[in-house]
Scaffold this active site. Structure first.
Site, PDB file in Angstrom:
ATOM      1  N   ARG A  83       0.812  -1.224   0.000  1.00 49.38           N
ATOM      2  CA  ARG A  83       0.000   0.000   0.000  1.00 49.38           C
ATOM      3  C   ARG A  83       0.844   1.271   0.000  1.00 49.38           C
ATOM      4  NH1 ARG A  83      -5.019   2.086   2.493  1.00 49.38           N
ATOM      5  NH2 ARG A  83      -4.598   3.847   3.870  1.00 49.38           N
TER       6      ARG A  83
ATOM      7  N   ASN B  13      -1.243   8.745   1.785  1.00 54.38           N
ATOM      8  CA  ASN B  13      -2.499   9.464   2.011  1.00 54.38           C
ATOM      9  C   ASN B  13      -2.768   9.727   3.494  1.00 54.38           C
ATOM     10  OD1 ASN B  13      -4.565  10.771   0.528  1.00 54.38           O
ATOM     11  ND2 ASN B  13      -6.047   9.263   1.256  1.00 54.38           N
TER      12      ASN B  13
ATOM     13  N   HIS C 169      -8.977   6.185  -5.991  1.00 51.65           N
ATOM     14  CA  HIS C 169      -8.585   5.065  -5.136  1.00 51.65           C
ATOM     15  C   HIS C 169      -9.456   3.858  -5.505  1.00 51.65           C
ATOM     16  CE1 HIS C 169      -6.522   7.323  -1.666  1.00 51.65           C
ATOM     17  NE2 HIS C 169      -6.940   8.300  -2.456  1.00 51.65           N
ATOM     18  N   SER C 170      -9.208   2.751  -4.816  1.00 48.93           N
ATOM     19  CA  SER C 170     -10.173   1.661  -4.773  1.00 48.93           C
ATOM     20  C   SER C 170     -10.031   1.007  -3.392  1.00 48.93           C
ATOM     21  CB  SER C 170      -9.909   0.633  -5.885  1.00 48.93           C
ATOM     22  OG  SER C 170      -8.775  -0.157  -5.620  1.00 48.93           O
TER      23      SER C 170
ATOM     24  N   GLU D  36     -13.529   6.370  -4.642  1.00 44.28           N
ATOM     25  CA  GLU D  36     -13.191   4.955  -4.452  1.00 44.28           C
ATOM     26  C   GLU D  36     -13.923   4.158  -5.522  1.00 44.28           C
ATOM     27  OE1 GLU D  36     -11.140   3.558  -2.273  1.00 44.28           O
ATOM     28  OE2 GLU D  36     -10.851   5.045  -0.673  1.00 44.28           O
TER      29      GLU D  36
END
Length: 303
Positions: free
Chosen positions: A118, A136, A189-190, A264
Site C-alpha cells: 500500500r 495518504n 482510489h479503490s 473509491e
C-alpha cells in the site's frame, strides 16, 4: 496502450510521453521530480484552450495496490484524446492536469514483490526493517490527528513528519503552482464505490458541503446510468472513517480547491484490490461519464 490489462509504471510513463508526441496540440508532458527510488514522475497537461483556463487536477495510485485507479485515470485521458473533436467544447475551455500514478515505487513493488503493498518504499529507520509511509496520511493539513499510526510497520503510518515522502511533495508542488486555476481536485482510489468530499479529519462538514454534495450527486447519477453501478456520496469521515493527512483534505484546506473529491472505484469487496482485468473498461466507461459531468460544470461555471 490498451485497457484489457493492467500496465506497469514504465508502460504508463511511456504512454504519457507518446500522447505528447502524437497529439502536440492537445497534450504536453513535464517531468516534475523523482520518486524515492529514482523513478521519474510526470505531469500530463491536456487541453487546447491555453494556460489561463480552469483546471481539473486528477491523480491516481496514491496507494500502490489500487491498480484500477491508474487504469481508470488513463482510460479517462484516452477517451478525451481519442475523441477530441467530440469533446472540443470541454477541451477548449478546461485543462486537465493529470498524474496517473503518484506512488511509483510502491506501484512498481506490487508488480514485482507484494501485490497488496500500500505504502511508499522509503527507508524509515525501523529496527524491523519496515519500509514506507502511507502517502495518504502524509499531507500536512491536520496531519496525524486521527486514523493514522506512528509505527513505521503500520499500513497507515503517517510518516515521521508531514510531507516526509518526496512523491507527495512533488504532487503538492504542482497543485500549489497552479492553485489559482485549479477548480476541482479528483484523487482516485479503490475500492468501495464511494464519491467523497472533505473532511477526513473530522465529522464536521465544510461550510460549502452542499455545493460539493450536489456536484458529486450529479456525477454519480451519470456514472450509475452506464452500468448500474451504485456509489455512496458523502464526506470521508461520515462515509467510511476518520483519517487525517489525506490529499483531498489538504487540497481543500491548504490548496484552496473548492471541489476536492476522493473517488473509491469498483468494487464493494467481492474482488477488492484484485479487480479482474475485464472490469477495467466498464469501470473506465462509467467513471468517464462522471468526470464529464464535472468537466461540463467547470466549463459552464468558470470558463
Amino acid at each position: 496502450m490498451d485497457w484489457t490489462s493492467y500496465h506497469d509504471y514504465d508502460e504508463i510513463n511511456a504512454w504519457l510521453d507518446s500522447l505528447a508526441t502524437d497529439y502536440p496540440e492537445l497534450a504536453s508532458v513535464e517531468d516534475v521530480g523523482l520518486s524515492y527510488e529514482g523513478r521519474t514522475m510526470k505531469l500530463l497537461k491536456l487541453g487546447k484552450g491555453g494556460a489561463d483556463k480552469p483546471i481539473i487536477f486528477i491523480d491516481g495510485g496514491i496507494h500502490a495496490r489500487e491498480w484500477i485507479a491508474p487504469s481508470t485515470v488513463t482510460y479517462i485521458v484516452n477517451e478525451f484524446v481519442s475523441n477530441s473533436a467530440t469533446y472540443d467544447d470541454i477541451l477548449s475551455n478546461v485543462n486537465f492536469y493529470v498524474m496517473p500514478t503518484i506512488n511509483p515505487d510502491g506501484y512498481a513493488y506490487t508488480f514485482t514483490d507484494d501485490r497488496l503493498w500500500r505504502k511508499t518504499r522509503s527507508e524509515t529507520g525501523s529496527v524491523l526493517g519496515c519500509k514506507g509511509a502511507d502517502p495518504n496520511r502524509n499531507w500536512s493539513f491536520h496531519w496525524d490527528e486521527v486514523g493514522a499510526s506512528d509505527s513505521p510497520c503500520s499500513d497507515i503510518y503517517a510518516g515521521p513528519e508531514p510531507f516526509s515522502e518526496v512523491e507527495m511533495r512533488n504532487v503538492r508542488d504542482q497543485i500549489l503552482e497552479y492553485a489559482a486555476n485549479i477548480k476541482v481536485y479528483l484523487t482516485f482510489h479503490s475500492y468501495s464505490q464511494l464519491w467523497m468530499y472533505p473532511w477526513g479529519f473530522t465529522s464536521d462538514l465544510p461550510d460549502d458541503w452542499q455545493d460539493l454534495d450536489t456536484l458529486a450527486t450529479n456525477a454519480v447519477d451519470a456514472l450509475t446510468a452506464v452500468h448500474g453501478t451504485r456509489y455512496e456520496i458523502g464526506s470521508s469521515t461520515n462515509t467510511i472513517y476518520a483519517a487525517a493527512g489525506g490529499s483531498d483534505d489538504w487540497a481543500k484546506g491548504e490548496g484552496g480547491v473548492k471541489y476536492a473529491y476522493t473517488i473509491e472505484l469498483r468494487d464493494t469487496g467481492n474482488y477488492g484490490f484484485l479487480l479482474p482485468e475485464n472490469q477495467i473498461i466498464p469501470t473506465g466507461e462509467e467513471t468517464f461519464e462522471g468526470v464529464k459531468v464535472v468537466a461540463n460544470f467547470v466549463k459552464d461555471t468558470y470558463s
